[in-house]
Every structure is written in C-alpha cells, then in structure tokens.
Design a protein around this motif. Structure first.
Motif, PDB file in Angstrom:
ATOM      1  N   THR A 288      60.455  53.107  85.282  1.00 20.80           N
ATOM      2  CA  THR A 288      61.482  52.241  84.708  1.00 20.80           C
ATOM      3  C   THR A 288      61.096  50.776  84.842  1.00 20.80           C
ATOM      4  O   THR A 288      61.274  49.981  83.912  1.00 20.80           O
TER       5      THR A 288
ATOM      6  N   THR B 194      69.468  62.138  81.387  1.00 16.19           N
ATOM      7  CA  THR B 194      69.127  61.098  82.358  1.00 16.19           C
ATOM      8  C   THR B 194      69.803  61.320  83.708  1.00 16.19           C
ATOM      9  O   THR B 194      69.149  61.387  84.755  1.00 16.19           O
TER      10      THR B 194
ATOM     11  N   SER C 292      68.731  67.256  75.846  1.00 14.98           N
ATOM     12  CA  SER C 292      68.224  65.900  75.638  1.00 14.98           C
ATOM     13  C   SER C 292      68.033  65.593  74.160  1.00 14.98           C
ATOM     14  O   SER C 292      67.934  64.419  73.773  1.00 14.98           O
TER      15      SER C 292
ATOM     16  N   GLY D 255      62.065  56.794  73.811  1.00 17.84           N
ATOM     17  CA  GLY D 255      62.464  56.983  75.203  1.00 17.84           C
ATOM     18  C   GLY D 255      62.961  58.389  75.473  1.00 17.84           C
ATOM     19  O   GLY D 255      62.619  59.001  76.493  1.00 17.84           O
ATOM     20  N   VAL D 256      63.758  58.918  74.548  1.00 14.94           N
ATOM     21  CA  VAL D 256      64.254  60.289  74.706  1.00 14.94           C
ATOM     22  C   VAL D 256      63.092  61.270  74.678  1.00 14.94           C
ATOM     23  O   VAL D 256      63.035  62.222  75.473  1.00 14.94           O
TER      24      VAL D 256
ATOM     25  N   LEU E 174      59.949  60.740  75.550  1.00 16.93           N
ATOM     26  CA  LEU E 174      59.205  60.663  76.819  1.00 16.93           C
ATOM     27  C   LEU E 174      59.950  61.387  77.934  1.00 16.93           C
ATOM     28  O   LEU E 174      59.331  62.063  78.772  1.00 16.93           O
ATOM     29  N   THR E 175      61.272  61.243  77.958  1.00 14.26           N
ATOM     30  CA  THR E 175      62.070  61.948  78.961  1.00 14.26           C
ATOM     31  C   THR E 175      61.917  63.454  78.806  1.00 14.26           C
ATOM     32  O   THR E 175      61.762  64.183  79.803  1.00 14.26           O
TER      33      THR E 175
ATOM     34  N   GLY F  97      61.010  56.525  79.972  1.00 16.13           N
ATOM     35  CA  GLY F  97      61.985  56.992  78.992  1.00 16.13           C
ATOM     36  C   GLY F  97      63.389  56.503  79.300  1.00 16.13           C
ATOM     37  O   GLY F  97      64.124  56.089  78.396  1.00 16.13           O
TER      38      GLY F  97
ATOM     39  N   SER G 271      73.884  61.051  77.509  1.00 14.16           N
ATOM     40  CA  SER G 271      72.779  60.917  78.462  1.00 14.16           C
ATOM     41  C   SER G 271      73.090  61.568  79.807  1.00 14.16           C
ATOM     42  O   SER G 271      72.187  61.778  80.619  1.00 14.16           O
TER      43      SER G 271
ATOM     44  N   LEU H 117      56.810  59.220  83.520  1.00 14.34           N
ATOM     45  CA  LEU H 117      57.178  59.233  82.107  1.00 14.34           C
ATOM     46  C   LEU H 117      58.697  59.224  81.938  1.00 14.34           C
ATOM     47  O   LEU H 117      59.235  58.543  81.058  1.00 14.34           O
ATOM     48  N   GLN H 118      59.388  59.993  82.774  1.00 12.07           N
ATOM     49  CA  GLN H 118      60.853  59.995  82.711  1.00 12.07           C
ATOM     50  C   GLN H 118      61.404  58.591  82.948  1.00 12.07           C
ATOM     51  O   GLN H 118      62.340  58.155  82.262  1.00 12.07           O
TER      52      GLN H 118
ATOM     53  N   VAL I 110      65.630  54.082  76.744  1.00 10.17           N
ATOM     54  CA  VAL I 110      66.918  54.510  76.193  1.00 10.17           C
ATOM     55  C   VAL I 110      68.020  53.555  76.621  1.00 10.17           C
ATOM     56  O   VAL I 110      68.803  53.050  75.798  1.00 10.17           O
TER      57      VAL I 110
END
Length: 476
Positions: free
Chosen positions: A323, A290, A450, A346-347, A349-350, A379, A286, A375-376, A383
């Motif tokens: 978040t 992330t 990602s 989640g990944v 969406l990121t 995500g 990540s 959205l991030q 995750v």
C-alpha cells in the motif's frame, strides 16, 4: 444557512499549510484506526486475563463498534453546529479520555463500558477529518490531501496487529490503550494552532426525527452483523431481527430525508450523484474482499500455519508495504489515467494476490504468499484512493460535513458486513472438511466476490484520477 458561514477555506489555505493540516489530522485519526486491530488481536488474551467466556470478551470489540457507528450520523451536524475544529478537538479528547480509562479498567464490565466512551470519540474523528480536509483542499488539491489520510487508513490496521502482538509479548494489556495517549496529546496541542477555524452555525438545528431514525438503524445493522458468528449464522433471531429493524428504520429515514423541507441529518440525495453513489457502493462491496482479507489472513497464519500472534503481525507487513509503494511511487505514474481503470487494476491485483492463498497448504510457499500480500497491498491502495477522492470531489463546501458522515456510515457498515459473510462461509466450509481445505475454499469465495467492485468500477464517471503535485505531501 446563516450569515455566519465562512467562505470555503480552500480559497485561503496555501499548499504548505495544507500539508501541515493533513499531518495534524492524521495524528488524530491514526489512533482510532490502529485501535480496532490492536485490540481485536488481543481478545483471546483478554478472555484469559479477566477469566471470562469468549462471548463476554467479544463485547470489548462489539461495544466499541456499536458506539463508533452510532455517532457517525450526527458528526456532520456537530461539525456544523460547533465548528469543525472544535468538534474535532472534542472527538480526539473524548477518544483520549476513553483510552486512559480503558487502560485503567479493573474488570471486564468496566472495560466494555469505557470502550463505549472511546468509540463515541473515535466514531466522530474520521468523518470530521474528511470534512476539514475536503474544505481545506478544494477540488483541485483533494487527491493530494487525501493521500495523507488514505495511506494511514490502509496501513494502520496492519501495524495495529504488529504493535498489539509486540505489546502483549513484552508488556501487559493496559498498554494496548495507553499507546494512544502521546499521539492524541500531540494532536490536541497542534490542533488549535494549525487547523482552520470555522465559525459555528448557531441557527442550525439538529434533525431530531432523522437522528431517531438513522442512528438506531445503523446500530441495529452493526449489531445484527456482529452476531452472525453463531452456529445459525444469519438464520439466528439475534441476527435477522436487528437486521430487519435496521433496514426498516433506514428505509423510513431515506423517505424522511427526501421529503424533509429543512436540512436532514444526512441528505441522501448525494448518493444519486454518479461519483458519490458508485464510490460508496464500491466501498461497501469492498467488505467482501479488502476487509475480508484483513480478517482471513491472520486466521490463516495462526490456525493453518500455527504462527504466534506476534509472528502473524510480522507476516502481514508486506501488505502494508504494498500500500505504501502505491501511494508513494505508483500513484504518480497512474495519476493521469481514467480513475475507473485504476480501480479495476487495483481490484485485479487484489484478486491475483488471493489465488496463492486459495492454493496454499499447511507448509511451504511462504515467499509466494508474502509476494501475494504485497500485490494485495498495491491493489488496496489503487482501489481506496481514487474511490475516496471521487466520492468527496463531487461535494460542495456546504455538503462536506454531512457527505463525510454518509460515506463513513457506508464504510463502517459495509466492512463488518462483508467480513461477516466471509466468516459465515468459512465456518460452513470448515465444518465438513479439514481446516486447510475450509480456508482454501473460503479464499476462492473472496476471489469471486471481489469481482463485484470490478464490475461496479465500469459505472464510475469518466474522470481523471486527482493529479498529485510534483512534491510530496510532506514537502513545503
């Protein structure tokens, strides 16, 4: 193990008590999480204040990082040897002391020295926090309890940027450190009252050889990664030599841990467990997505869009809101799904949230970028929460302290490593093109990297996400 070891505290901790414990632990942990970004965003300002070079000022961040990771391996032993509550109080107290003297530092060398003191305390807080929480909650309530720490862990870095910008705009740099004081004092007052007491294991000896091997290896890896910002990147001797030393010492420690007849500093066998091993690997990977985004987005707004430090902090708020939305609302609806699908969602969406930045130019599209950050944020939560819960749910009561330290090592080495790789990519791509084009191509790299956690999520155990209770963490 000695006869003084207590039964698992999860058997005696009520739901309301668990909520209070979680709040107290967050008070101690949130300052260490805020501290990274609140100081990093001020490095350029500090370089002006102390009339020092950028390379010299960078040691304000590097010294903290090295001290932080150096003590993580020993945090499990400290927790067992002196009792988790005493160890946690000591760590928060040391971080508080470091914060005060950092704010009073008369020169840059003194500030760097005091940041080491602050880092030693900060490095122990989070792994001991996870250890106390894992034992107090037990497997059935671990998901609910993890929310209390996981949410601040995701939001604090973003709030740190906003708070740091506001402090520099309205006050002086000393308050970057003094802001920790009231929060730490509250934690130290409430800790002895509400945190569960665990007796120390007087006969538990420190794995001296393991400490000699593991701690320098983690420091060498962190230092090597921190030096890759130069023009030669990973090819620089100041990078690959410490990395080679770190890998060699880490390999020696793994062999020692597997062969040791007495308890090792960290039992590497926990990584062989599917839940803990793949959760740790996803956390490490990540760093390319992330944590890399946490590095790229402020630079994008400041260098491409020309925003001020304070405005940049405000523009990053939607990420934190996303978040919070996941933890407070979305989590309830996906709690019964297979944890693998939550992580993969989640990944995804990121990755979707990265695309608008890869396509963005110098002007326009701000609303779309803010929506993408939202959205991030969702995500990130999707995750981080199930991965952390899966990792700790497989640990026994006795394994919690050292397992927490092992997971923290992975997280604290993986995050800067991923960020550094992205930083090297950005530097190389920006050299032969415009700044906007360099960022665009780098965002595409972050998008592609990602996909690694996306693939790894397929190998997570087929287990349901920890189910939250109907009431929130703060209710009785």
């Amino acid at each position: 193990m000695t006869s003084t070891q207590l039964v698992p505290v999860a058997e005696t901790v009520s739901k309301s008590r668990l909520n209070v414990i979680s709040v107290v632990l967050v008070l101690g942990a949130i300052t260490t999480l805020l501290d990274t970004t609140i100081v990093n965003i001020a490095l350029d300002h500090l370089h002006t204040v102390f009339h020092a070079s950028v390379a010299q000022t960078q040691w304000v961040a590097t010294a903290y990082l090295l001290a932080y990771v150096a003590v993580i391996p020993a945090s499990g032993w400290v927790s067992e040897r002196f009792g988790s509550r005493r160890a946690w109080m000591f760590a928060v107290g040391l971080f508080l002391t470091g914060s005060v003297v950092c704010g009073l530092a008369p020169t840059l060398p003194w500030l760097i020295f005091f940041r080491v003191l602050q880092g030693i305390g900060g490095g122990m807080v989070l792994p001991i926090t996870f250890s106390i929480l894992t034992r107090a909650a037990g497997p059935a309530r671990l998901g609910q309890a993890m929310v209390a720490v996981a949410l601040p862990a995701q939001v604090a870095p973003i709030l740190g940027s906003v708070l740091g910008g506001a402090i520099l705009q309205s006050w002086n740099w000393n308050w970057l450190f003094f802001v920790n004081v009231p929060i730490c004092l509250a934690a130290l007052v409430l800790g002895p009252i509400y945190l569960p007491s665990a007796q120390s294991q007087r006969g538990h000896r420190l794995d001296a050889l393991g400490f000699v091997l593991l701690t320098p290896s983690v420091v060498a890896l962190a230092y090597g990664v921190s030096q890759t910002t130069g023009i030669d990147g990973f090819a620089s001797p100041s990078v690959w030599i410490p990395l080679a030393i770190g890998v060699s010492l880490m390999t020696a420690f793994i062999i020692h841990s597997l062969r040791s007849k007495s308890p090792a500093l960290i039992d590497v066998r926990v990584f062989a467990r599917r839940s803990f091993g793949f959760s740790s690997l996803i956390t490490f990977m990540s760093g390319f997505s992330t944590y890399a985004l946490a590095f790229l987005l402020p630079l994008f707004y400041q260098q491409v869009r020309g925003e001020t430090v304070f405005h940049t902090g405000l523009l990053l708020i939607p990420q934190g809101l996303g978040t919070m939305v996941f933890f407070l609302f979305v989590r309830k609806f996906v709690a019964r799904l297979d944890g693998r699908f939550i992580v993969m969602g989640g990944v995804a969406l990121t990755m979707i949230g990265i695309v608008p930045f890869a396509l963005a130019g110098i002007h326009g599209g701000t609303v779309i970028l803010l929506a993408a950050q939202f959205l991030q944020g969702i995500g990130f939560g999707a995750v981080t929460f199930p991965v952390t819960t899966l990792a700790f749910s497989g640990l026994s009561h006795a394994e919690a302290p050292k397992g927490s330290a092992a997971f923290s090592v992975v997280q604290r080495v993986g995050a800067p490593f991923g960020v550094t790789v992205i930083a090297v990519i950005l530097a190389n791509l920006s050299a032969g093109s415009t700044r906007a084009a360099g960022f665009s191509h780098t965002f595409w790299w972050a998008f592609g990297l990602s996909a690694l956690p996306l693939l790894l999520a397929l190998f997570l155990p087929r287990a349901q996400h920890a189910q939250p209770e109907k009431t929130s963490v703060m209710t009785d």
